[in-house]
Design a protein around this motif. Structure first.
Motif, PDB file in Angstrom:
ATOM      1  N   VAL A   1       1.898   4.997 -18.470  1.00 13.33           N
ATOM      2  CA  VAL A   1       3.464   4.650 -18.906  1.00 13.33           C
ATOM      3  C   VAL A   1       3.977   2.800 -19.122  1.00 13.33           C
ATOM      4  O   VAL A   1       4.710   3.156 -19.939  1.00 13.33           O
TER       5      VAL A   1
ATOM      6  N   ARG B   1       4.871   9.463 -21.026  1.00 19.94           N
ATOM      7  CA  ARG B   1       6.274   9.547 -21.241  1.00 19.94           C
ATOM      8  C   ARG B   1       5.977   9.095 -19.132  1.00 19.94           C
ATOM      9  O   ARG B   1       7.813   8.118 -18.849  1.00 19.94           O
ATOM     10  N   TRP B   2       5.721  10.544 -18.635  1.00 20.08           N
ATOM     11  CA  TRP B   2       6.094   9.778 -17.049  1.00 20.08           C
ATOM     12  C   TRP B   2       5.486   9.727 -16.337  1.00 20.08           C
ATOM     13  O   TRP B   2       3.811  10.429 -16.355  1.00 20.08           O
ATOM     14  N   CYS B   3       5.195   9.447 -14.820  1.00 23.09           N
ATOM     15  CA  CYS B   3       4.645   9.331 -13.676  1.00 23.09           C
ATOM     16  C   CYS B   3       5.092   9.862 -12.661  1.00 23.09           C
ATOM     17  O   CYS B   3       5.962   9.171 -12.373  1.00 23.09           O
TER      18      CYS B   3
ATOM     19  N   GLY C   1      13.824  11.445 -12.527  1.00 23.61           N
ATOM     20  CA  GLY C   1      12.937  11.374 -14.041  1.00 23.61           C
ATOM     21  C   GLY C   1      13.161  13.059 -14.739  1.00 23.61           C
ATOM     22  O   GLY C   1      13.066  12.448 -15.668  1.00 23.61           O
TER      23      GLY C   1
ATOM     24  N   LEU D   1      13.386  12.117 -18.723  1.00 27.12           N
ATOM     25  CA  LEU D   1      13.033  12.322 -19.550  1.00 27.12           C
ATOM     26  C   LEU D   1      14.457  13.457 -20.699  1.00 27.12           C
ATOM     27  O   LEU D   1      13.420  12.896 -21.534  1.00 27.12           O
TER      28      LEU D   1
ATOM     29  N   ARG E   1      11.457   6.607 -20.892  1.00 23.35           N
ATOM     30  CA  ARG E   1       9.925   6.700 -19.796  1.00 23.35           C
ATOM     31  C   ARG E   1      10.036   6.212 -18.710  1.00 23.35           C
ATOM     32  O   ARG E   1      10.970   5.684 -18.387  1.00 23.35           O
ATOM     33  N   VAL E   2       9.741   7.133 -17.639  1.00 24.43           N
ATOM     34  CA  VAL E   2       9.766   7.095 -15.991  1.00 24.43           C
ATOM     35  C   VAL E   2       8.705   6.775 -14.790  1.00 24.43           C
ATOM     36  O   VAL E   2       7.809   7.844 -15.238  1.00 24.43           O
ATOM     37  N   ILE E   3       9.055   5.902 -14.079  1.00 21.70           N
ATOM     38  CA  ILE E   3       8.000   5.896 -13.157  1.00 21.70           C
ATOM     39  C   ILE E   3       8.961   5.826 -11.540  1.00 21.70           C
ATOM     40  O   ILE E   3       9.572   5.762 -11.133  1.00 21.70           O
TER      41      ILE E   3
ATOM     42  N   ARG F   1       7.152  15.860  -9.196  1.00 18.33           N
ATOM     43  CA  ARG F   1       6.119  16.630 -10.336  1.00 18.33           C
ATOM     44  C   ARG F   1       6.452  17.988 -11.198  1.00 18.33           C
ATOM     45  O   ARG F   1       5.951  17.626 -12.654  1.00 18.33           O
TER      46      ARG F   1
ATOM     47  N   CYS G   1       9.647  17.568 -12.986  1.00 18.51           N
ATOM     48  CA  CYS G   1      10.031  16.609 -14.703  1.00 18.51           C
ATOM     49  C   CYS G   1       8.094  17.138 -15.511  1.00 18.51           C
ATOM     50  O   CYS G   1       9.077  16.624 -16.556  1.00 18.51           O
TER      51      CYS G   1
ATOM     52  N   ASP H   1       9.434  17.648 -18.695  1.00 15.30           N
ATOM     53  CA  ASP H   1       9.418  17.304 -20.349  1.00 15.30           C
ATOM     54  C   ASP H   1       8.357  17.772 -21.202  1.00 15.30           C
ATOM     55  O   ASP H   1       8.414  17.918 -22.798  1.00 15.30           O
TER      56      ASP H   1
END
Length: 260
Positions: A19, A25-27, A211, A215, A220-222, A235, A238, A242
């Motif tokens: 990311v 884009r995300w995790c 998240g 998005l 972007r996002v953690i 998860r 998101c 996404d």
């Protein structure tokens, strides 16, 4: 117009490094927020937008409605241990804004911990907030947002308006977490305090609403969440956001290539 970068497809197993590099884009990181904050370099994300645990009094006194009954809110995680540690860690890793939801009674602790990084308090007003059933004192009409900024030039996208956001709580099938914030509220915060393409960190990710909002707005996002069940929901939500399916119903995410 500058062409948008096409990201590698890393649907559910992306890392923080992916990311931060712009390769995903995300995790969602399943782990302890303090450990993750220590692992991140200084100024590695653009902003922190988070809903950490509140104090013991708020957790023990939280109530909600179930049908016609008023019951305990069922907050299934521990209250805040150290506001000072959280503030120091988030201000270190953020290049710009740090926003943290809290009770109004906790604002003084946040201001003291932030020092010169303190900006002001914001208000999340709840139009449909639960009344004080005893009638012997005022009800709580919302929650606070501690607004901080790392040393340097400050800029937000809200112009001269107040730090005041008014949205009712999520209910029914939209609600996956006992302290879940409304998506519309999080969309506003993402738009107001970050820009397209920036990286947002939420070290207390819960069911992933930050998240979803990030998005949706091209950030972007953690997301960090220590509870495996909530991390799985984050998860799924998101992944759904996404890929354009219904992030309100995480059980549908597997139809679009992302299982918790």
């Amino acid at each position: 117009m500058r062409e948008r970068r096409v990201l590698r497809e890393v649907p559910v197993n992306a890392t923080m490094a992916d990311v931060l590099r712009g390769d995903a884009r995300w995790c969602v990181v399943e782990g302890d927020s303090a450990d993750v904050l220590r692992a991140l370099p200084d100024g590695s994300v653009d902003a922190v937008v988070t809903d950490p645990p509140y104090d013991e009094r708020t957790h023990s006194g939280a109530r909600t409605t179930r049908g016609t009954e008023t019951v305990a809110a069922g907050i299934d995680f521990a209250p805040m241990e150290s506001v000072a540690e959280l503030v120091a860690g988030t201000l270190r890793v953020a290049r710009r804004w740090v926003l943290a939801f809290c009770s109004f009674e906790m604002l003084a602790a946040y201001e003291s911990a932030a020092g010169r990084a303190w900006i002001r308090s914001g208000i999340w007003h709840k139009p449909g907030a639960m009344p004080q059933l005893t009638g012997d004192r005022p009800a709580i009409g919302g929650e606070a947002v501690a607004i901080m900024h790392r040393k340097g030039r400050k800029r937000w996208n809200g112009g001269g308006r107040s730090a005041f956001w008014s949205y009712d709580v999520e209910r029914g099938e939209k609600r996956h977490h006992p302290t879940q914030k409304p998506v519309r509220l999080m969309l506003d915060l993402v738009r107001d305090f970050t820009d397209v393409g920036e990286v947002i960190l939420d070290p207390f990710g819960g069911s992933g609403t930050t998240g979803v909002a990030a998005l949706a707005e091209g950030r972007r996002v953690i997301i960090v969440e220590r509870d495996p069940a909530y991390a799985a929901i984050a998860r799924a939500r998101c992944g759904a956001a996404d890929t354009g399916c219904d992030w309100r119903r995480p059980e549908q995410a597997s139809l679009f290539g992302g299982t918790p």
